[in-house]
Design a protein around this motif. Structure first.
Motif, PDB file in Angstrom:
ATOM      1  N   LEU A  73     -57.166  -8.630  21.933  1.00 61.47           N
ATOM      2  CA  LEU A  73     -57.284  -8.332  20.725  1.00 61.47           C
ATOM      3  C   LEU A  73     -55.336  -7.659  19.643  1.00 61.47           C
ATOM      4  O   LEU A  73     -55.812  -8.327  18.920  1.00 61.47           O
ATOM      5  CB  LEU A  73     -58.370  -7.393  19.818  1.00 61.47           C
ATOM      6  N   ALA A  74     -54.939  -6.992  20.471  1.00 61.01           N
ATOM      7  CA  ALA A  74     -53.947  -6.425  19.781  1.00 61.01           C
ATOM      8  C   ALA A  74     -53.346  -7.500  19.663  1.00 61.01           C
ATOM      9  O   ALA A  74     -52.289  -7.337  18.833  1.00 61.01           O
ATOM     10  CB  ALA A  74     -53.837  -5.039  20.954  1.00 61.01           C
ATOM     11  N   GLY A  75     -52.948  -8.598  21.300  1.00 63.25           N
ATOM     12  CA  GLY A  75     -51.570  -9.475  20.953  1.00 63.25           C
ATOM     13  C   GLY A  75     -52.620 -10.605  19.525  1.00 63.25           C
ATOM     14  O   GLY A  75     -51.098 -10.575  19.028  1.00 63.25           O
ATOM     15  N   LEU A  76     -53.491 -10.691  19.728  1.00 64.61           N
ATOM     16  CA  LEU A  76     -53.537 -11.820  18.368  1.00 64.61           C
ATOM     17  C   LEU A  76     -53.105 -10.541  16.996  1.00 64.61           C
ATOM     18  O   LEU A  76     -52.659 -11.668  16.586  1.00 64.61           O
ATOM     19  CB  LEU A  76     -54.724 -11.896  18.190  1.00 64.61           C
ATOM     20  N   ALA A  77     -53.488  -9.635  17.371  1.00 67.14           N
ATOM     21  CA  ALA A  77     -53.618  -9.200  15.531  1.00 67.14           C
ATOM     22  C   ALA A  77     -51.448  -8.882  15.898  1.00 67.14           C
ATOM     23  O   ALA A  77     -51.342  -7.605  14.346  1.00 67.14           O
ATOM     24  CB  ALA A  77     -54.122  -7.853  15.927  1.00 67.14           C
ATOM     25  N   GLN A  78     -51.372  -9.135  16.253  1.00 67.51           N
ATOM     26  CA  GLN A  78     -49.943  -8.741  16.564  1.00 67.51           C
ATOM     27  C   GLN A  78     -49.425  -7.066  16.160  1.00 67.51           C
ATOM     28  O   GLN A  78     -48.439  -6.663  15.388  1.00 67.51           O
ATOM     29  CB  GLN A  78     -48.489  -9.625  15.101  1.00 67.51           C
ATOM     30  N   ASP A  79     -50.084  -5.980  16.845  1.00 61.34           N
ATOM     31  CA  ASP A  79     -50.608  -4.730  15.434  1.00 61.34           C
ATOM     32  C   ASP A  79     -49.983  -3.725  16.933  1.00 61.34           C
ATOM     33  O   ASP A  79     -50.306  -3.836  17.727  1.00 61.34           O
ATOM     34  CB  ASP A  79     -51.698  -4.422  15.750  1.00 61.34           C
ATOM     35  N   SER A  80     -48.725  -3.452  16.567  1.00 58.50           N
ATOM     36  CA  SER A  80     -48.306  -2.456  18.217  1.00 58.50           C
ATOM     37  C   SER A  80     -48.461  -1.448  17.732  1.00 58.50           C
ATOM     38  O   SER A  80     -48.720  -0.728  18.991  1.00 58.50           O
ATOM     39  CB  SER A  80     -46.080  -2.399  16.747  1.00 58.50           C
ATOM     40  N   PRO A  81     -48.905  -0.732  16.764  1.00 56.85           N
ATOM     41  CA  PRO A  81     -49.669   1.100  16.874  1.00 56.85           C
ATOM     42  C   PRO A  81     -51.065   0.123  17.997  1.00 56.85           C
ATOM     43  O   PRO A  81     -51.012   1.452  18.985  1.00 56.85           O
ATOM     44  CB  PRO A  81     -50.073   1.508  16.000  1.00 56.85           C
ATOM     45  N   ALA A  82     -51.675  -0.669  17.705  1.00 52.17           N
ATOM     46  CA  ALA A  82     -52.955  -1.155  18.675  1.00 52.17           C
ATOM     47  C   ALA A  82     -52.397  -1.100  19.767  1.00 52.17           C
ATOM     48  O   ALA A  82     -53.281  -1.077  20.836  1.00 52.17           O
ATOM     49  CB  ALA A  82     -53.772  -2.275  17.884  1.00 52.17           C
ATOM     50  N   GLN A  83     -51.281  -2.289  20.171  1.00 53.80           N
ATOM     51  CA  GLN A  83     -50.760  -2.467  21.782  1.00 53.80           C
ATOM     52  C   GLN A  83     -50.670  -0.714  22.075  1.00 53.80           C
ATOM     53  O   GLN A  83     -50.922  -0.709  23.637  1.00 53.80           O
ATOM     54  CB  GLN A  83     -49.783  -2.636  21.801  1.00 53.80           C
ATOM     55  N   PHE A  84     -49.507  -0.279  21.626  1.00 49.06           N
ATOM     56  CA  PHE A  84     -49.540   1.357  22.358  1.00 49.06           C
ATOM     57  C   PHE A  84     -50.864   2.080  22.768  1.00 49.06           C
ATOM     58  O   PHE A  84     -50.983   2.321  23.361  1.00 49.06           O
ATOM     59  CB  PHE A  84     -48.727   1.757  21.070  1.00 49.06           C
ATOM     60  N   ARG A  85     -51.522   1.548  21.526  1.00 49.23           N
ATOM     61  CA  ARG A  85     -52.654   2.631  21.893  1.00 49.23           C
ATOM     62  C   ARG A  85     -53.718   2.039  23.976  1.00 49.23           C
ATOM     63  O   ARG A  85     -53.686   2.061  24.218  1.00 49.23           O
ATOM     64  CB  ARG A  85     -54.240   2.639  20.641  1.00 49.23           C
ATOM     65  N   ALA A  86     -53.835   0.776  23.495  1.00 50.36           N
ATOM     66  CA  ALA A  86     -54.176   0.024  24.600  1.00 50.36           C
ATOM     67  C   ALA A  86     -53.445   1.131  25.810  1.00 50.36           C
ATOM     68  O   ALA A  86     -54.087   1.341  27.186  1.00 50.36           O
ATOM     69  CB  ALA A  86     -54.065  -1.527  24.666  1.00 50.36           C
ATOM     70  N   TRP A  87     -51.593   1.305  25.877  1.00 49.58           N
ATOM     71  CA  TRP A  87     -51.346   1.080  27.174  1.00 49.58           C
ATOM     72  C   TRP A  87     -51.860   2.715  27.276  1.00 49.58           C
ATOM     73  O   TRP A  87     -51.645   2.542  28.729  1.00 49.58           O
ATOM     74  CB  TRP A  87     -49.803   0.955  26.681  1.00 49.58           C
ATOM     75  N   ASN A  88     -51.507   2.834  25.890  1.00 47.24           N
ATOM     76  CA  ASN A  88     -52.387   4.396  26.870  1.00 47.24           C
ATOM     77  C   ASN A  88     -53.493   5.140  27.409  1.00 47.24           C
ATOM     78  O   ASN A  88     -53.184   5.711  28.519  1.00 47.24           O
ATOM     79  CB  ASN A  88     -52.304   5.431  24.607  1.00 47.24           C
ATOM     80  N   LEU A  89     -54.335   4.265  27.305  1.00 47.06           N
ATOM     81  CA  LEU A  89     -54.800   4.875  27.233  1.00 47.06           C
ATOM     82  C   LEU A  89     -55.016   4.117  29.013  1.00 47.06           C
ATOM     83  O   LEU A  89     -55.867   4.301  29.167  1.00 47.06           O
ATOM     84  CB  LEU A  89     -56.700   3.678  26.647  1.00 47.06           C
ATOM     85  N   ILE A  90     -54.538   2.243  29.120  1.00 50.55           N
ATOM     86  CA  ILE A  90     -54.462   2.341  30.419  1.00 50.55           C
ATOM     87  C   ILE A  90     -54.056   2.815  31.529  1.00 50.55           C
ATOM     88  O   ILE A  90     -54.482   3.317  32.130  1.00 50.55           O
ATOM     89  CB  ILE A  90     -53.751   1.168  30.996  1.00 50.55           C
ATOM     90  N   ALA A  91     -52.684   3.806  30.859  1.00 45.30           N
ATOM     91  CA  ALA A  91     -52.371   5.237  31.742  1.00 45.30           C
ATOM     92  C   ALA A  91     -52.356   5.882  32.014  1.00 45.30           C
ATOM     93  O   ALA A  91     -53.516   6.402  33.475  1.00 45.30           O
ATOM     94  CB  ALA A  91     -50.905   5.396  30.950  1.00 45.30           C
ATOM     95  N   MET A  92     -54.104   6.310  31.614  1.00 45.58           N
ATOM     96  CA  MET A  92     -55.433   7.023  31.724  1.00 45.58           C
ATOM     97  C   MET A  92     -55.835   6.942  32.244  1.00 45.58           C
ATOM     98  O   MET A  92     -56.690   7.406  33.933  1.00 45.58           O
ATOM     99  CB  MET A  92     -55.790   7.981  30.759  1.00 45.58           C
ATOM    100  N   LEU A  93     -56.378   5.597  32.412  1.00 46.83           N
ATOM    101  CA  LEU A  93     -57.518   4.855  33.392  1.00 46.83           C
ATOM    102  C   LEU A  93     -57.082   4.499  34.930  1.00 46.83           C
ATOM    103  O   LEU A  93     -57.981   5.674  36.016  1.00 46.83           O
ATOM    104  CB  LEU A  93     -57.871   3.636  32.518  1.00 46.83           C
ATOM    105  N   ASN A  94     -55.189   4.773  34.000  1.00 43.70           N
ATOM    106  CA  ASN A  94     -55.081   4.355  35.808  1.00 43.70           C
ATOM    107  C   ASN A  94     -54.781   6.091  37.051  1.00 43.70           C
ATOM    108  O   ASN A  94     -55.244   5.810  38.041  1.00 43.70           O
ATOM    109  CB  ASN A  94     -53.818   3.714  36.340  1.00 43.70           C
ATOM    110  N   ASN A  95     -54.923   6.544  36.194  1.00 49.17           N
ATOM    111  CA  ASN A  95     -54.911   8.677  36.630  1.00 49.17           C
ATOM    112  C   ASN A  95     -55.792   8.830  37.353  1.00 49.17           C
ATOM    113  O   ASN A  95     -56.084   8.958  38.108  1.00 49.17           O
ATOM    114  CB  ASN A  95     -54.109   9.484  35.546  1.00 49.17           C
ATOM    115  N   GLN A  96     -57.149   8.471  36.655  1.00 48.02           N
ATOM    116  CA  GLN A  96     -57.992   8.342  37.128  1.00 48.02           C
ATOM    117  C   GLN A  96     -58.675   7.905  38.229  1.00 48.02           C
ATOM    118  O   GLN A  96     -59.509   8.424  38.966  1.00 48.02           O
ATOM    119  CB  GLN A  96     -59.125   8.258  35.829  1.00 48.02           C
ATOM    120  N   ARG A  97     -58.043   6.136  38.125  1.00 45.26           N
ATOM    121  CA  ARG A  97     -58.330   5.886  39.721  1.00 45.26           C
ATOM    122  C   ARG A  97     -57.233   6.205  40.797  1.00 45.26           C
ATOM    123  O   ARG A  97     -57.345   5.455  41.512  1.00 45.26           O
ATOM    124  CB  ARG A  97     -58.204   4.188  38.695  1.00 45.26           C
ATOM    125  N   GLY A  98     -56.952   7.422  40.314  1.00 44.80           N
ATOM    126  CA  GLY A  98     -55.689   7.097  41.120  1.00 44.80           C
ATOM    127  C   GLY A  98     -54.387   5.706  41.786  1.00 44.80           C
ATOM    128  O   GLY A  98     -53.270   6.647  42.615  1.00 44.80           O
TER     129      GLY A  98
END
Length: 421
Positions: free
Chosen positions: A209-234
């Motif tokens: 959705l962030a890609g469809l929106a061409q929304d840089s802050p939304a893309q940043f937010r997604a990557w930030n959360l992905i980083a957190m999720l990957n740390n939780q998964r080890g």
């Protein structure tokens, strides 16, 4: 009291100053039009004293989004219309939603979709309604199933409106951005609750959705959360890669605050793989970028980040590297600077502070600190991340002193509170 009593009551409920309300309204206008609004404290005073009985359309739609109700419910009246008194039962309903976080209350708290088939700027504001409420609920209580469901329901409503209506390309992008925002709330709620598979599914949708929106802050937010999720998964190398992807989004070049958060998130991943030199370097870059950051309008989801959160992440990094004295100091700095509304974050920082004290063999101080987490949460259900931290504390305490007085007293409190939450 003369003037607009209903608006005055709503303002008091949220604890907003005149300047803060003007800023939030201007932020919503900017989200839709691309230009920061022109509301000021004088504008708010005119609303409150009744001088402005019916704000113009953009301000009206923004007020409805901030307060999650109609302009009429805020005490505004069209010229010639009779002013309605504020409805006590509506106030009770809103407070019930904040307190319970139930999916049913969440559904009733949002306006019904418009029947119009042509979507415009006012529809973007209308469909954003409730986002601030969900963010406030997360700050206070943390991630939970009802928050996830409420956010997904709002995202579905936005996408349904897009499917059923026509809009200009600009409006379509803004609506995709709104849907991405709500989906990110759902993803974050799952991360906080440690429902990791659900979080991954929502993040996949959010990134699309962030890609469809061409929304840089939304893309940043997604990557930030992905980083957190990957740390939780080890998956710490993947977390570093995701944080790097956040660092190269367009918004980091325009706003050093985002760059600071991305560097701090990188440092956490690097500390998890034991790369001390890289982690310390990333923390230095995060501090340098934050020092260049200026106060300016930003999406409400990023309000958590600032000096206090950077100190909190610094504590995480030092804790991962086994530098417990530095972790303790950074935790104290974070707690001293953290705004009051971030109750869940204060509880997390306090739990990490207790761990740092425990790992320095100060058992009595550590157990006393850990016990305050239960007081901070005040009987509210604990999100998964916080439960995990307290579980780590319990395990390490038993390893160090299974039969000591401090350990026994903590164990009694731990078992009592666990059964309640």
């Amino acid at each position: 009291m003369s003037g607009n009593a209903a608006l005055r009551l709503r303002l008091a409920e949220l604890g907003l100053s005149h300047a803060e309300l003007a800023h939030r309204v201007n932020q919503h206008i900017e989200k839709v039009t691309g230009r920061y609004g022109g509301c000021s404290q004088r504008t708010v005073r005119d609303w409150l004293n009744g001088k402005t009985a019916w704000p113009h359309q953009k301000q009206r739609a923004s007020l409805e989004a901030v307060f999650d109700c109609t302009a009429e419910e805020l005490g505004f009246t069209r010229r010639g219309a009779k002013r309605l008194a504020p409805q006590p039962e509506e106030d009770v309903r809103r407070r019930t939603f904040i307190a319970s976080g139930s999916a049913a209350a969440a559904a009733s708290a949002f306006p019904a979709p418009s029947s119009r088939t042509t979507l415009g700027a006012s529809d973007v504001l209308r469909l954003r309604a409730g986002l601030e409420t969900l963010h406030a609920l997360d700050d206070h209580q943390g991630g939970h199933t009802a928050l996830e469901r409420a956010a997904l329901a709002r995202a579905d409503q936005v996408l349904s409106s897009l499917r059923k209506g026509s809009a200009t390309e600009r409006v379509r992008r803004r609506l995709f951005s709104v849907a991405a925002d709500f989906t990110a709330v759902a993803a974050w709620s799952c991360i906080d609750a440690r429902a990791l598979d659900d979080a991954q599914r929502h993040l996949d949708t959010c990134m699309r959705l962030a890609g469809l929106a061409q929304d840089s802050p939304a893309q940043f937010r997604a990557w930030n959360l992905i980083a957190m999720l990957n740390n939780q998964r080890g998956r710490h190398a993947d977390a570093v890669a995701a944080a790097h992807a956040a660092r190269v989004t367009g918004i980091t070049r325009r706003d050093p605050m985002y760059s600071s958060l991305a560097h701090a998130r990188t440092a956490v991943g690097q500390s998890n793989i034991g790369d001390r030199q890289a982690a310390v370097r990333s923390l230095g870059l995060a501090n340098e970028a934050l020092s260049r950051s200026r106060h300016e309008p930003r999406p409400s989801w990023v309000a958590f980040y600032g000096p206090a959160e950077l100190h909190a992440l610094t504590a995480v990094v030092h804790g991962r590297l086994g530098e417990n004295q530095q972790a303790e100091g950074a935790s104290h700095q974070a707690l001293a600077m953290l705004p009051n509304q971030f109750r869940r974050n204060r509880s997390l920082i306090t739990a990490r502070l207790a761990l740092a004290q425990l790992h320095q063999d100060d058992l009595e101080l550590a157990t006393a600190t850990a016990s305050t987490v239960f007081d901070l949460m005040d009987g509210a259900p604990m999100p998964g991340r916080l439960r995990t931290l307290l579980g780590d504390f319990q395990r390490d305490l038993l390893t160090l002193s299974a039969n000591g007085r401090a350990a026994r007293e903590w164990g009694d409190r731990y078992r009592t509170e666990w059964s309640r939450t």
